[in-house]
Design a protein around this motif. Structure first.
Motif, PDB file in Angstrom:
ATOM      1  N   ALA A   1       0.831  -1.213   0.000  1.00  0.00           N
ATOM      2  CA  ALA A   1       0.000   0.000   0.000  1.00  0.00           C
ATOM      3  C   ALA A   1       0.861   1.257   0.000  1.00  0.00           C
ATOM      4  CB  ALA A   1      -0.922  -0.011   1.209  1.00  0.00           C
ATOM      5  N   ASP A   2       0.441   2.244  -0.804  1.00  0.00           N
ATOM      6  CA  ASP A   2       1.173   3.511  -0.820  1.00  0.00           C
ATOM      7  C   ASP A   2       0.577   4.458   0.226  1.00  0.00           C
ATOM      8  OD1 ASP A   2      -1.215   4.473  -1.883  1.00  0.00           O
ATOM      9  OD2 ASP A   2      -0.479   4.456  -3.944  1.00  0.00           O
ATOM     10  N   MET A   3       1.122   5.682   0.303  1.00  0.00           N
ATOM     11  CA  MET A   3       0.708   6.626   1.331  1.00  0.00           C
ATOM     12  C   MET A   3      -0.763   6.985   1.214  1.00  0.00           C
ATOM     13  SD  MET A   3       2.087   7.929   3.953  1.00  0.00           S
ATOM     14  CE  MET A   3       0.716   8.224   5.059  1.00  0.00           C
ATOM     15  N   ALA A   4      -1.256   7.110  -0.003  1.00  0.00           N
ATOM     16  CA  ALA A   4      -2.666   7.456  -0.204  1.00  0.00           C
ATOM     17  C   ALA A   4      -3.572   6.350   0.343  1.00  0.00           C
ATOM     18  CB  ALA A   4      -2.942   7.696  -1.690  1.00  0.00           C
ATOM     19  N   GLU A   5      -3.193   5.113   0.103  1.00  0.00           N
ATOM     20  CA  GLU A   5      -3.985   3.984   0.585  1.00  0.00           C
ATOM     21  C   GLU A   5      -3.918   3.878   2.112  1.00  0.00           C
ATOM     22  OE1 GLU A   5      -3.822   0.567  -2.791  1.00  0.00           O
ATOM     23  OE2 GLU A   5      -1.867   1.245  -2.046  1.00  0.00           O
ATOM     24  N   ILE A   6      -2.753   4.190   2.674  1.00  0.00           N
ATOM     25  CA  ILE A   6      -2.599   4.162   4.133  1.00  0.00           C
ATOM     26  C   ILE A   6      -3.502   5.205   4.778  1.00  0.00           C
ATOM     27  CG2 ILE A   6      -0.984   4.627   6.023  1.00  0.00           C
ATOM     28  CD1 ILE A   6       1.230   3.435   4.240  1.00  0.00           C
ATOM     29  N   LYS A   7      -3.503   6.427   4.197  1.00  0.00           N
ATOM     30  CA  LYS A   7      -4.340   7.494   4.737  1.00  0.00           C
ATOM     31  C   LYS A   7      -5.817   7.158   4.606  1.00  0.00           C
ATOM     32  CE  LYS A   7      -1.289  11.492   4.106  1.00  0.00           C
ATOM     33  NZ  LYS A   7      -1.080  12.790   3.389  1.00  0.00           N
ATOM     34  N   SER A   8      -6.189   6.614   3.473  1.00  0.00           N
ATOM     35  CA  SER A   8      -7.592   6.264   3.236  1.00  0.00           C
ATOM     36  C   SER A   8      -8.069   5.201   4.225  1.00  0.00           C
ATOM     37  CB  SER A   8      -7.760   5.757   1.797  1.00  0.00           C
ATOM     38  OG  SER A   8      -9.086   5.328   1.569  1.00  0.00           O
ATOM     39  N   ALA A   9      -7.229   4.195   4.445  1.00  0.00           N
ATOM     40  CA  ALA A   9      -7.597   3.135   5.385  1.00  0.00           C
ATOM     41  C   ALA A   9      -7.708   3.676   6.805  1.00  0.00           C
ATOM     42  CB  ALA A   9      -6.557   2.020   5.336  1.00  0.00           C
ATOM     43  N   TYR A  10      -6.765   4.554   7.161  1.00  0.00           N
ATOM     44  CA  TYR A  10      -6.790   5.136   8.508  1.00  0.00           C
ATOM     45  C   TYR A  10      -8.057   5.956   8.729  1.00  0.00           C
ATOM     46  CZ  TYR A  10      -5.883   8.402  12.272  1.00  0.00           C
ATOM     47  OH  TYR A  10      -6.007   9.170  13.402  1.00  0.00           O
ATOM     48  N   ARG A  11      -8.387   6.792   7.770  1.00  0.00           N
ATOM     49  CA  ARG A  11      -9.580   7.636   7.921  1.00  0.00           C
ATOM     50  C   ARG A  11     -10.846   6.801   8.041  1.00  0.00           C
ATOM     51  NH1 ARG A  11      -7.747  11.899   3.195  1.00  0.00           N
ATOM     52  NH2 ARG A  11      -6.300  13.135   4.484  1.00  0.00           N
ATOM     53  N   ARG A  12     -10.932   5.752   7.216  1.00  0.00           N
ATOM     54  CA  ARG A  12     -12.121   4.895   7.248  1.00  0.00           C
ATOM     55  C   ARG A  12     -12.260   4.188   8.592  1.00  0.00           C
ATOM     56  NH1 ARG A  12     -12.245  -0.396   6.371  1.00  0.00           N
ATOM     57  NH2 ARG A  12     -10.192  -0.388   5.354  1.00  0.00           N
ATOM     58  N   LEU A  13     -11.168   3.608   9.077  1.00  0.00           N
ATOM     59  CA  LEU A  13     -11.231   2.859  10.324  1.00  0.00           C
ATOM     60  C   LEU A  13     -11.349   3.773  11.542  1.00  0.00           C
ATOM     61  CD1 LEU A  13      -8.512   0.164   9.522  1.00  0.00           C
ATOM     62  CD2 LEU A  13     -10.982  -0.199   9.690  1.00  0.00           C
ATOM     63  N   ALA A  14     -10.654   4.916  11.486  1.00  0.00           N
ATOM     64  CA  ALA A  14     -10.742   5.862  12.604  1.00  0.00           C
ATOM     65  C   ALA A  14     -12.165   6.395  12.736  1.00  0.00           C
ATOM     66  CB  ALA A  14      -9.757   7.013  12.399  1.00  0.00           C
ATOM     67  N   HIS A  15     -12.792   6.643  11.616  1.00  0.00           N
ATOM     68  CA  HIS A  15     -14.181   7.101  11.631  1.00  0.00           C
ATOM     69  C   HIS A  15     -15.100   6.017  12.201  1.00  0.00           C
ATOM     70  CE1 HIS A  15     -17.759   9.274  10.332  1.00  0.00           C
ATOM     71  NE2 HIS A  15     -18.213   8.137   9.816  1.00  0.00           N
ATOM     72  N   GLN A  16     -14.829   4.770  11.833  1.00  0.00           N
ATOM     73  CA  GLN A  16     -15.671   3.655  12.280  1.00  0.00           C
ATOM     74  C   GLN A  16     -15.522   3.368  13.768  1.00  0.00           C
ATOM     75  OE1 GLN A  16     -14.990   0.072  10.043  1.00  0.00           O
ATOM     76  NE2 GLN A  16     -16.260  -1.202  11.396  1.00  0.00           N
ATOM     77  N   TYR A  17     -14.282   3.474  14.269  1.00  0.00           N
ATOM     78  CA  TYR A  17     -14.025   3.082  15.652  1.00  0.00           C
ATOM     79  C   TYR A  17     -13.775   4.263  16.589  1.00  0.00           C
ATOM     80  CZ  TYR A  17     -13.658  -1.703  13.957  1.00  0.00           C
ATOM     81  OH  TYR A  17     -13.932  -2.930  13.399  1.00  0.00           O
ATOM     82  N   HIS A  18     -14.039   5.463  16.137  1.00  0.00           N
ATOM     83  CA  HIS A  18     -13.792   6.641  16.979  1.00  0.00           C
ATOM     84  C   HIS A  18     -14.626   6.559  18.261  1.00  0.00           C
ATOM     85  CE1 HIS A  18     -13.414  10.791  18.298  1.00  0.00           C
ATOM     86  NE2 HIS A  18     -12.403  10.895  17.452  1.00  0.00           N
ATOM     87  N   PRO A  19     -14.026   6.923  19.411  1.00  0.00           N
ATOM     88  CA  PRO A  19     -14.753   6.861  20.692  1.00  0.00           C
ATOM     89  C   PRO A  19     -16.073   7.620  20.700  1.00  0.00           C
ATOM     90  CG  PRO A  19     -12.417   7.215  21.065  1.00  0.00           C
ATOM     91  CD  PRO A  19     -12.625   7.323  19.581  1.00  0.00           C
TER      92      PRO A  19
END
Length: 214
Positions: free
Chosen positions: A15-33
């Protein structure tokens, strides 16, 4: 052991940087407290997601992580499974217990068992157990790990018993009693050589005194 940050972010190692950021945003949004109030499992996973992103998004941290990751794979070592809930840790404990119980008692790697206990009883994992406060699971974990401590030298058991006592469970009194028993055993093992030497000296003096009286 090391955590596979690519697995945490659910992306391939390519995965490149764009894919890393996209995955982080998606999961952070899903699991945010804020979206999962009072959900300790979601909070624990959210922290892992942040840790993974902070590592893979930093060139220096990523380079060091990739080197460690390569060494783990080259040495045939397994990545540490992420622990988000007490159930996750219980599975790891049961797996470790099963593996150790299958070992030949005469060829058992005591240092390896201590390394296993160090990983299972890391400070953040003890905190996770206490934060969730699921006593029945804590009881099962403490019971299994207590049994594993008997496979290591007596002098090393006390430190692990103290860690187990820091976990909220119904086995605190049992652990304290075991620690008291160990204190006596350690005292005897420490002073046993000196006691034997003293006994031999006294016997020699007694025999010498008897021979003089003859």
């Amino acid at each position: 052991m090391a955590i596979d940050y690519y697995q945490i972010l659910q992306i391939p190692p390519s995965a490149d940087m764009a894919e890393i950021k996209s995955a982080y945003r998606r999961l952070a949004h899903q699991y945010h407290p804020d979206k999962n109030p009072d959900n300790q499992s979601a909070l624990a996973y959210f922290e892992l997601i942040k840790e993974a992103y902070e590592t893979l998004s930093s060139p220096s941290k990523k380079e060091q992580y990739l080197q460690e990751r390569w060494l783990y794979k080259a040495n045939g070592q397994l990545f540490e499974q992420p622990v988000r809930t007490p159930e996750d840790l219980l599975k790891l404990v049961l797996s470790a217990s099963d593996k150790i119980q299958r070992m030949d008692i005469y060829r058992m790697n005591k240092d390896g068992i201590k390394d296993e206990l160090d990983v299972l009883l890391k400070e953040e994992r003890i905190k996770l157990l206490n934060d969730f406060d699921e006593i029945s699971i804590n009881d099962a974990i403490v019971k299994e790990l207590f049994q594993l401590t008997s496979a290591i030298p007596t002098t090393a058991q006390s430190g692990y018993l103290q860690k187990l006592q820091s976990i909220q469970s119904n086995h605190i009194e049992m652990l304290r009693q075991k620690e008291e028993e160990l204190a006596g055993k350690v005292f005897w093992e420490t002073w046993k050589p000196a006691f034997i030497i003293l006994l031999v000296v006294m016997l020699c003096i007694l025999i010498w005194g008897t021979s003089l009286r003859r």
